[in-house]
Each structure stands twice: as C-alpha cells, then as structure tokens.
Design a protein around this motif. Structure first.
Motif, PDB file in Angstrom:
ATOM      1  N   ALA A  51      81.031 129.202 -11.374  1.00 46.02           N
ATOM      2  CA  ALA A  51      79.745 128.668 -10.927  1.00 46.02           C
ATOM      3  C   ALA A  51      79.762 127.143 -10.927  1.00 46.02           C
ATOM      4  O   ALA A  51      79.244 126.499  -9.999  1.00 46.02           O
ATOM      5  N   VAL A  52      80.392 126.567 -11.950  1.00 42.19           N
ATOM      6  CA  VAL A  52      80.494 125.108 -12.014  1.00 42.19           C
ATOM      7  C   VAL A  52      81.354 124.580 -10.869  1.00 42.19           C
ATOM      8  O   VAL A  52      81.024 123.586 -10.221  1.00 42.19           O
ATOM      9  N   GLU A  53      82.476 125.255 -10.581  1.00 48.56           N
ATOM     10  CA  GLU A  53      83.333 124.824  -9.486  1.00 48.56           C
ATOM     11  C   GLU A  53      82.599 124.866  -8.151  1.00 48.56           C
ATOM     12  O   GLU A  53      82.716 123.948  -7.338  1.00 48.56           O
ATOM     13  N   ARG A  54      81.831 125.955  -7.917  1.00 49.92           N
ATOM     14  CA  ARG A  54      81.089 126.052  -6.663  1.00 49.92           C
ATOM     15  C   ARG A  54      80.059 124.937  -6.556  1.00 49.92           C
ATOM     16  O   ARG A  54      79.890 124.313  -5.506  1.00 49.92           O
ATOM     17  N   HIS A  55      79.355 124.680  -7.660  1.00 46.38           N
ATOM     18  CA  HIS A  55      78.325 123.656  -7.651  1.00 46.38           C
ATOM     19  C   HIS A  55      78.931 122.271  -7.414  1.00 46.38           C
ATOM     20  O   HIS A  55      78.428 121.497  -6.584  1.00 46.38           O
ATOM     21  N   MET A  56      80.026 121.965  -8.090  1.00 51.17           N
ATOM     22  CA  MET A  56      80.658 120.659  -7.928  1.00 51.17           C
ATOM     23  C   MET A  56      81.239 120.500  -6.534  1.00 51.17           C
ATOM     24  O   MET A  56      81.227 119.395  -5.970  1.00 51.17           O
ATOM     25  N   SER A  57      81.739 121.584  -5.958  1.00 52.17           N
ATOM     26  CA  SER A  57      82.270 121.524  -4.590  1.00 52.17           C
ATOM     27  C   SER A  57      81.160 121.210  -3.596  1.00 52.17           C
ATOM     28  O   SER A  57      81.360 120.452  -2.646  1.00 52.17           O
ATOM     29  N   ARG A  58      79.974 121.813  -3.822  1.00 51.63           N
ATOM     30  CA  ARG A  58      78.843 121.520  -2.938  1.00 51.63           C
ATOM     31  C   ARG A  58      78.443 120.048  -3.040  1.00 51.63           C
ATOM     32  O   ARG A  58      78.144 119.403  -2.027  1.00 51.63           O
ATOM     33  N   LEU A  59      78.434 119.528  -4.258  1.00 51.56           N
ATOM     34  CA  LEU A  59      78.098 118.108  -4.432  1.00 51.56           C
ATOM     35  C   LEU A  59      79.143 117.210  -3.772  1.00 51.56           C
ATOM     36  O   LEU A  59      78.800 116.225  -3.115  1.00 51.56           O
ATOM     37  N   ALA A  60      80.421 117.555  -3.940  1.00 56.84           N
ATOM     38  CA  ALA A  60      81.491 116.747  -3.354  1.00 56.84           C
ATOM     39  C   ALA A  60      81.405 116.742  -1.836  1.00 56.84           C
ATOM     40  O   ALA A  60      81.736 115.738  -1.186  1.00 56.84           O
ATOM     41  N   ALA A  61      80.959 117.863  -1.256  1.00 61.11           N
ATOM     42  CA  ALA A  61      80.864 117.964   0.197  1.00 61.11           C
ATOM     43  C   ALA A  61      79.811 117.026   0.773  1.00 61.11           C
ATOM     44  O   ALA A  61      79.816 116.727   1.973  1.00 61.11           O
ATOM     45  N   GLU A  62      78.897 116.547  -0.073  1.00 58.77           N
ATOM     46  CA  GLU A  62      77.871 115.617   0.390  1.00 58.77           C
ATOM     47  C   GLU A  62      78.414 114.196   0.543  1.00 58.77           C
ATOM     48  O   GLU A  62      77.778 113.347   1.173  1.00 58.77           O
ATOM     49  N   SER A  63      79.575 113.927  -0.043  1.00 65.72           N
ATOM     50  CA  SER A  63      80.176 112.604   0.092  1.00 65.72           C
ATOM     51  C   SER A  63      80.841 112.468   1.462  1.00 65.72           C
ATOM     52  O   SER A  63      81.278 113.456   2.059  1.00 65.72           O
ATOM     53  N   VAL A  64      80.903 111.241   1.948  1.00 71.07           N
ATOM     54  CA  VAL A  64      81.562 110.956   3.219  1.00 71.07           C
ATOM     55  C   VAL A  64      82.814 110.138   2.916  1.00 71.07           C
ATOM     56  O   VAL A  64      82.716 108.960   2.585  1.00 71.07           O
ATOM     57  N   PRO A  65      83.999 110.738   2.970  1.00 65.48           N
ATOM     58  CA  PRO A  65      85.231 109.976   2.702  1.00 65.48           C
ATOM     59  C   PRO A  65      85.385 108.800   3.658  1.00 65.48           C
ATOM     60  O   PRO A  65      85.007 108.875   4.824  1.00 65.48           O
ATOM     61  N   ALA A  66      85.960 107.718   3.155  1.00 59.89           N
ATOM     62  CA  ALA A  66      86.029 106.478   3.925  1.00 59.89           C
ATOM     63  C   ALA A  66      86.734 106.659   5.260  1.00 59.89           C
ATOM     64  O   ALA A  66      86.361 106.035   6.251  1.00 59.89           O
ATOM     65  N   GLY A  67      87.766 107.484   5.320  1.00 64.17           N
ATOM     66  CA  GLY A  67      88.530 107.608   6.552  1.00 64.17           C
ATOM     67  C   GLY A  67      87.995 108.614   7.539  1.00 64.17           C
ATOM     68  O   GLY A  67      88.554 108.778   8.623  1.00 64.17           O
ATOM     69  N   SER A  68      86.889 109.286   7.198  1.00 62.15           N
ATOM     70  CA  SER A  68      86.413 110.372   8.056  1.00 62.15           C
ATOM     71  C   SER A  68      85.433 109.911   9.124  1.00 62.15           C
ATOM     72  O   SER A  68      85.148 110.656  10.066  1.00 62.15           O
ATOM     73  N   VAL A  69      84.889 108.712   9.005  1.00 58.96           N
ATOM     74  CA  VAL A  69      83.928 108.171   9.972  1.00 58.96           C
ATOM     75  C   VAL A  69      84.230 106.689  10.160  1.00 58.96           C
ATOM     76  O   VAL A  69      84.954 106.085   9.357  1.00 58.96           O
ATOM     77  N   PRO A  70      83.692 106.063  11.218  1.00 60.55           N
ATOM     78  CA  PRO A  70      83.838 104.614  11.350  1.00 60.55           C
ATOM     79  C   PRO A  70      83.322 103.914  10.091  1.00 60.55           C
ATOM     80  O   PRO A  70      82.198 104.156   9.657  1.00 60.55           O
ATOM     81  N   PHE A  71      84.137 103.034   9.517  1.00 62.41           N
ATOM     82  CA  PHE A  71      83.897 102.531   8.160  1.00 62.41           C
ATOM     83  C   PHE A  71      83.978 101.010   8.156  1.00 62.41           C
ATOM     84  O   PHE A  71      85.031 100.437   8.447  1.00 62.41           O
ATOM     85  N   PHE A  72      82.859 100.345   7.812  1.00 61.39           N
ATOM     86  CA  PHE A  72      82.805  98.884   7.831  1.00 61.39           C
ATOM     87  C   PHE A  72      82.288  98.326   6.509  1.00 61.39           C
ATOM     88  O   PHE A  72      81.725  97.239   6.458  1.00 61.39           O
ATOM     89  N   LEU A  73      82.488  99.077   5.437  1.00 60.75           N
ATOM     90  CA  LEU A  73      82.043  98.626   4.118  1.00 60.75           C
ATOM     91  C   LEU A  73      83.100  97.720   3.493  1.00 60.75           C
ATOM     92  O   LEU A  73      84.291  97.858   3.733  1.00 60.75           O
TER      93      LEU A  73
END
Length: 452
Positions: A51-73
């Motif tokens: 249950a913890v793994e599923r929950h943490m995976s859902r939270l991680a999926a909300e992040s946007v990795p730097a290389g996955s979209v145009p990135f100007f930060l």
C-alpha cells in the motif's frame, strides 16, 4: 516498533544537565509557523508495504522530470547533460560512500580522487588552493564570510544584491550566532549590476564583499573593479559561482582578483536530484590556507619512497582542532565531488569550452525568441546562459499557466523575492546545451497563449 532506549528519568536528567526545561526548548530557533502541532494530518499510523509503494508511486507520478518537457529552470540549479559513464563509475564499490575516510591513510584511492578534485577546482576557480569540497554552495558562501572575518578581524560583510537570496538567507541564519553584520541589498530589474552601490558601501570595518558571478539575474559584474576597491580598504573579495559551466567562457574569479572563490558544483556531474545532495566548491589564496574550512588532501611519499596521499589540513571539529575548528560542517559530499571530478575529467578543457559555448548559444536563441513575444522585454545586456525578462503581469501566475501547458518556463522573481515591489513581473529563464530549438519554440508558443 519504535526504539526508545531512554526512560523519562533519563531524558529529564539530560535536559537538566543542559539547562533545558523540555525537549521543545531545543527547537526554540524554529519558528512556530514551521512546526506541526501534532502528527501529520491524514497520514495513517501504519500501512502495508504494498500500500505504501502504491501511494508513493502515485505521488511520484505527479512530479515532472526535467527532461520530459521543455525546461528553462535555473536560479542556482542547472540541467546539463551528465554522461552515463559518471553514474557507472561512482557506483563502483570502492567509491560508493558519501564520506571521506576517518582513517585516511588506509583509503589511498579516495584521497587521490580528492587530490585530483582539488586541482580541478583550483584551476576552474582561478585560485591557488582549493579544499576537498563542502556541503553545498550556500554553506560554502557563509564559510567564506566567516573566514574573511577571521582573517581581517572585522565583522561586517557587504553583500551584492545579485547574490542568490537563498545564499543570503543561509548567511543570515548563521550570522545570528556569530554577531556578523550583513549589509544586504535587493536586485533591480535592469541590465546594470550594482557594482557602484557595493563599492560605495565598503568602509574600514568591512571584512569582505560578496559578489555572485554571474549574478542571480544572469548579469556579469566587474569583479576586477570591485576587488580593487575592497582590497584598498583592507577587505577581501568573495566571489560566488552558482553555475560553474560559465567558467568555460568567463575569466576565472581568481584571475580577476577575488581572494576567496566559492560555488555550487551541481551543474557538473551531479544533476538536479530534486534539490540535493549538492556540492560546495571552495578555493582561496595560498596565504589564507590555514583559515580555510574543511579538509585539504596533499601528496607525499611513504617510507619506501612511493607516492601517497594524506589529509594535509583538517580543521573540522570532528578532528583534533575541536573547539578551535574553522568549520563544523560534518560532511563534504564526497560522492558528489567524485561525480564532479569524473565529469570534468571526461570533458577536459576543450569539452568544457564546447559545453559552455553550446549553453550560451541556446540562451541567446531563447532570449531573441522571447524578445519577439508581445509584452515581453529582455533585461540583460551580457549574460551566459541565464537572463531575466519582464512580463506584462505577475510572473508566478504565468509560470503556473505555462506548467499547465507542459512547459517549465523559468523561475519567477516573485517566488525568489516574495512581496518585493518591482520584481513580481520578473522571470528568470535558463537554457543549456540540453535545450533544443523545439523547446524554445514550445516556450514561445505557450507564452503567447498565456499572455494573449
């Protein structure tokens, strides 16, 4: 089950010994607003592993990795390409530790790596010596201010408005306990740096002048002029480099007269890593070496005349210096230093130059494209790979709307300087060799939609 080896009487005795009435007294320096009144709301007392793994995976999926979209930060943390060989090498068993050894004579390989690292950092920063790294750039900046105070026996630091606000806050936190006076100022959204104001603030009580190079808005201050003014008043110039790749094109701070040069090494070899761990760089003039914080690895020969390495200088409180230590930083991010050194070795001088030129070229393309967007104006004249633009409305809202369109368009100055008049519409945009022409087009297109 929690492991609680102390009884209530044990804890009461320890508190009485240090003169604290309760455990809460130990957190008196943490503001009430930052403390939780009890357990985190909504967090269960326990849960099964799946249950913890599923929950943490859902939270991680909300992040946007730097290389996955145009990135100007950017704003002190930069996305550069890190070769796969860096990660492969730092995971070798003989290297995979974050610490330098407490029995250094039996870890010759680690000491040799740090010796090479020091050589690379000294050459990059233009200093005569460099230490075996510190925790991160902001703490290295404070250590430089403290070191300048010890050398000059003064306690007033003049800080440029171009110094990253997180570095300023770190220095303020530490200065509360040392009595140092920090003469700070805010940046202005203009192409000019605040060199004149900084020079005017230097007096006979000034221990050091702290200047970021390039500064938080990507502008390039005149270090040579500031160094001359500081040294004429018996003060030191502390140069802060948050983007070390810039030194592939810009003249090194040491060559321009800086007495102490510190910086953040994350951009070379380390990666973004969601904010840490990062890597503090620290170099200075050789005559100041005994006041330098951290550790210094040196080369020697053993009893048989064979080349060997030692901790030549170790002024941390964990070693024999104790209360006379020049630093109480308890780790030096050794694994990050290794990653930095491997990446810089792979690049070499020619590779660093090419990497820097590619980053600058993409930044120039980005700035020119943004200047064509109605309502947007580019602030900077000179810059490396980071520059500021002024938008027709609050940049924080624009950044959020760009993110909704899967474009991470930059860092709003309103986020870095909340509530500061004149900065709310400012946006800090960064490009590197990882920024493609398609990314630039996507940013321009999304920004036109948002500002329409």
């Amino acid at each position: 089950m929690r492991y609680l080896p102390l009884s209530d009487n044990d804890r009461a005795g320890m508190l009485a010994t240090i003169g604290a009435g309760s455990i809460d007294d130990l957190f008196a320096d943490v503001s009430e607003a930052a403390r939780l009144p009890g357990p985190i709301p909504g967090l269960p007392d326990h849960a099964g592993e799946m249950a913890v793994e599923r929950h943490m995976s859902r939270l991680a999926a909300e992040s946007v990795p730097a290389g996955s979209v145009p990135f100007f930060l950017g704003a002190g943390a930069y996305r550069h390409h890190v070769p796969a060989s860096v990660d492969h090498l730092i995971q070798r068993g003989e290297f995979l530790t974050a610490y330098t050894p407490y029995q250094p004579e039996i870890a010759q390989g680690t000491l040799q790596v740090l010796f090479e690292f020091q050589t690379q950092v000294a050459r990059l920063l233009g200093t005569e010596v460099a230490n075996a790294s510190l925790y991160d750039g902001s703490t290295a900046c404070w250590e430089a201010i403290a070191m300048a105070g010890r050398i000059t026996r003064r306690s007033r630091a003049v800080i440029s408005g171009g110094l990253h606000p997180h570095y300023v806050e770190t220095a303020r936190t530490m200065a509360k306990f040392t009595g140092d006076v920090l003469d700070t100022r805010l940046p202005e959204l203009s192409a000019a740096t605040d060199d004149d104001a900084v020079i005017a603030a230097i007096d006979g009580a000034t221990s050091c002048v702290v200047v970021q190079y390039p500064d938080v808005l990507g502008r390039v201050p005149d270090l040579k002029r500031i160094a001359a003014a500081a040294q004429a008043n018996g003060a030191l110039l502390v140069a802060v480099v948050t983007e070390p790749v810039a030194l592939g094109l810009l003249e090194s701070p040491g060559a321009l007269g800086a007495d102490i040069v510190v910086g953040e090494g994350q951009a070379i070899g380390v990666g973004l890593q969601f904010g840490g761990p990062y890597l503090g760089l620290f170099g200075c003039r050789e005559k100041f070496v005994r006041q330098m914080p951290g550790r210094l690895c040196g080369e020697t020969v053993d009893a048989d005349g064979k080349r060997g390495f030692v901790l030549t200088l170790s002024t941390r409180e964990q070693h024999i210096r104790r209360e006379k230590a020049t630093s109480n930083i308890c780790t030096n991010s050794g694994l990050c230093a290794l990653a930095f050194s491997i990446h810089l070795t792979l690049l070499g001088g020619t590779g660093l130059d090419r990497m820097a030129r590619a980053s600058h070229a993409q930044a120039v393309k980005t700035a020119r494209a943004l200047a064509q967007v109605p309502g947007v104006s580019v602030v900077n004249g000179a810059y490396f790979n980071e520059f500021a633009v002024v938008l027709p409305r609050d940049a924080r809202a624009v950044v959020r709307e760009l993110a909704d369109r899967q474009v991470l368009g930059g860092v709003s100055l309103g986020r870095l300087y909340p509530g500061v008049d004149g900065l709310a519409n400012g946006l800090l945009v960064t490009a590197t060799e990882c920024t493609s022409d398609e990314d630039i087009a996507a940013l321009v297109s999304a920004l036109k939609e948002v500002l329409a």
